[in-house]
Design an enzyme around this catalytic site. Structure first.
Site, PDB file in Angstrom:
ATOM      1  N   HIS A  41       2.921  11.211   0.977  1.00 53.02           N
ATOM      2  CA  HIS A  41       4.382  11.237   1.009  1.00 53.02           C
ATOM      3  C   HIS A  41       4.957  10.025   1.736  1.00 53.02           C
ATOM      4  O   HIS A  41       6.044  10.100   2.307  1.00 53.02           O
ATOM      5  CB  HIS A  41       4.873  12.525   1.654  1.00 53.02           C
ATOM      6  CG  HIS A  41       4.531  13.754   0.894  1.00 53.02           C
ATOM      7  ND1 HIS A  41       4.679  15.025   1.409  1.00 53.02           N
ATOM      8  CD2 HIS A  41       4.030  13.920  -0.366  1.00 53.02           C
ATOM      9  CE1 HIS A  41       4.286  15.912   0.515  1.00 53.02           C
ATOM     10  NE2 HIS A  41       3.893  15.270  -0.569  1.00 53.02           N
ATOM     11  N   GLU A  64       1.123  11.382 -10.335  1.00 48.63           N
ATOM     12  CA  GLU A  64       0.532  10.576  -9.265  1.00 48.63           C
ATOM     13  C   GLU A  64      -0.790  10.008  -9.761  1.00 48.63           C
ATOM     14  O   GLU A  64      -1.599  10.722 -10.360  1.00 48.63           O
ATOM     15  CB  GLU A  64       0.318  11.421  -8.002  1.00 48.63           C
ATOM     16  CG  GLU A  64       1.617  12.010  -7.471  1.00 48.63           C
ATOM     17  CD  GLU A  64       1.434  12.898  -6.239  1.00 48.63           C
ATOM     18  OE1 GLU A  64       0.318  12.907  -5.669  1.00 48.63           O
ATOM     19  OE2 GLU A  64       2.391  13.588  -5.874  1.00 48.63           O
ATOM     20  N   GLU A 105      -4.139  18.192  -7.852  1.00 47.02           N
ATOM     21  CA  GLU A 105      -3.906  16.905  -7.205  1.00 47.02           C
ATOM     22  C   GLU A 105      -4.837  16.678  -6.012  1.00 47.02           C
ATOM     23  O   GLU A 105      -4.396  16.646  -4.862  1.00 47.02           O
ATOM     24  CB  GLU A 105      -2.440  16.791  -6.772  1.00 47.02           C
ATOM     25  CG  GLU A 105      -1.873  17.982  -6.017  1.00 47.02           C
ATOM     26  CD  GLU A 105      -0.428  17.739  -5.595  1.00 47.02           C
ATOM     27  OE1 GLU A 105      -0.155  16.706  -4.954  1.00 47.02           O
ATOM     28  OE2 GLU A 105       0.417  18.588  -5.914  1.00 47.02           O
TER      29      GLU A 105
END
Length: 408
Positions: free
Chosen positions: A237, A267, A363
């Protein structure tokens, strides 16, 4: 004199905007909430979070330090908004809207209390969101309804949001498609000498244009890109900076189109130029974990089971300690400042069982600190819709070294 100014306003300015979802969809959401309320003996739900106000009313507020609400009773529902927004909340709300002014202290609470009183609602048990409700505001609600009991309904509403409707899934699928377009724009902007923020701007602009084309009646807000390079890839982040890209950099592409409060994401790990041997080895291990995780997502499997299985893969490569967060999470009304559905995260301590209609990411990420061979953060991210017999991967952007080494 402020004593002469209105505390409550009705501002029906213009006409209702076209909403994200059908009347039937919105009615079903509120009807399910009323069922939750009835089961817990709740007379009034005072929803105050971004995500629940948006989910049940289709209005996404902008706080700027003010309070907002969606108030639901057995046969009534309305949003409560600040005078600074004028008629926009009414135009965007499924149902009615009441406006409070700044001219008296605690007008927000006053408007809620007096409206319920004037409509003859007996308030004995109030449902609130204890996971996001500030203690000071909770105390004001309790003081305003001194004879009522405040009870938490945040977990029950979260469980409702975890299973997506067909209309929600359609919005999410468009979001995944738009994220892929943002990824292509980001990849096309990558070059030595370009800054992280310039690359991020290219992805954001591409996604915003496509959101406007696909959803012409929606507000255009909150879409963003996190593009990181070098040491900045260590956190998933981390916001883009003015760092300039260099040959040999590890890169992280993170595209987040926001459609009417609904979050989607793409991502990817990339390299600018050829990665060294250790970097390539680490990248391939994380890609292996990603592929295995995609296979594991299906109905009947628990979140914890998925996490524990993937842990074993990292243990076999002596990389378990390099993991940085859970393997995935739920999608829906979500952003970096609201809406996490914590009961549907792919973590060891979550035993929620996947079921059709849930939408989750896969992820995996590992991070190697600066100074060690292969330093950087490696992560991939796809979105999957759980179906009756498996899962549909709605992310199309390719992953892995065979696709994402950018050569000059």
């Amino acid at each position: 004199m402020s004593a002469d100014l209105e505390r409550l306003k009705i501002i029906h300015n213009g006409s209702k905007e076209k909403r994200t979802f059908s009347d039937a969809e919105m009615e079903h959401r509120v009807a399910t909430l009323r069922k939750i309320m009835a089961e817990d003996g709740v007379d009034v739900a005072l929803l105050t979070s971004y995500h629940n106000v948006k989910y049940y009313s289709d209005f996404l507020y902008t706080s700027f330090g003010r309070n907002y609400a969606y108030v639901v009773t057995a046969d009534d529902a309305f949003t409560v908004s600040a005078n600074i927004d004028a008629g926009m909340p009414w135009r965007r709300t499924y149902g009615d809207n009441l406006v409070y002014t700044d001219w008296h202290r605690d007008n927000y609470v006053h408007v809620i209390r007096e409206t319920l009183r004037s409509r003859g609602v007996a308030v004995k048990r109030i449902g609130v969101e204890d996971d996001t409700l500030p203690l000071q505001l909770r105390d004001k609600f309790q003081a305003a309804f001194s004879d009522a009991t405040l009870t938490d309904i945040s977990q029950a509403t979260m469980k409702q949001r975890m299973v997506k409707s067909p209309e929600e899934i359609e919005v999410i699928k468009h979001g995944a498609r738009i994220a892929d377009l943002g990824g292509e724009a980001v990849r096309g902007a990558v070059a030595a000498g370009v800054t992280e923020y310039e690359v991020a701007l290219a992805g954001t602009e591409a996604m915003v244009h496509e959101i406007a084309r696909t959803f012409p009646h929606s507000e255009i807000r909150d879409t963003w890109v996190w593009f990181q390079s070098g040491i900045n890839t260590d956190g998933a982040h981390n916001w883009p900076t003015t760092r300039t890209l260099r040959d040999g950099d590890i890169l992280s592409l993170n595209c987040f189109p926001m459609t009417s409060g609904y979050y989607t994401a793409l991502e990817r790990t990339l390299f600018l130029g050829e990665p060294d041997a250790r970097s390539l080895e680490l990248w391939n291990v994380n890609v292996e974990a990603h592929r295995r995780g995609l296979e594991l997502i299906r109905p009947g499997v628990s979140c914890g089971e998925i996490a524990r299985t993937l842990n074993e893969l990292y243990v076999s490569h002596d990389l378990l300690a390099n993991r940085t967060f859970g393997y995935g999470h739920s999608f829906g009304v979500l952003s970096h400042y609201y809406g996490r559905e914590a009961g549907l995260e792919l973590r060891e301590d979550i035993e929620t069982v996947l079921e059709p209609g849930m939408v989750v990411s896969m992820e995996p990420m590992i991070m190697v600190p600066e100074g060690q061979p292969g330093a950087g953060g490696y992560r991939e991210h796809d979105i999957l819709v759980v179906t009756e017999n498996g899962a549909e991967n709605i992310t199309g952007f390719p992953f892995g070294p065979e696709h994402n080494i950018i050569r000059g």
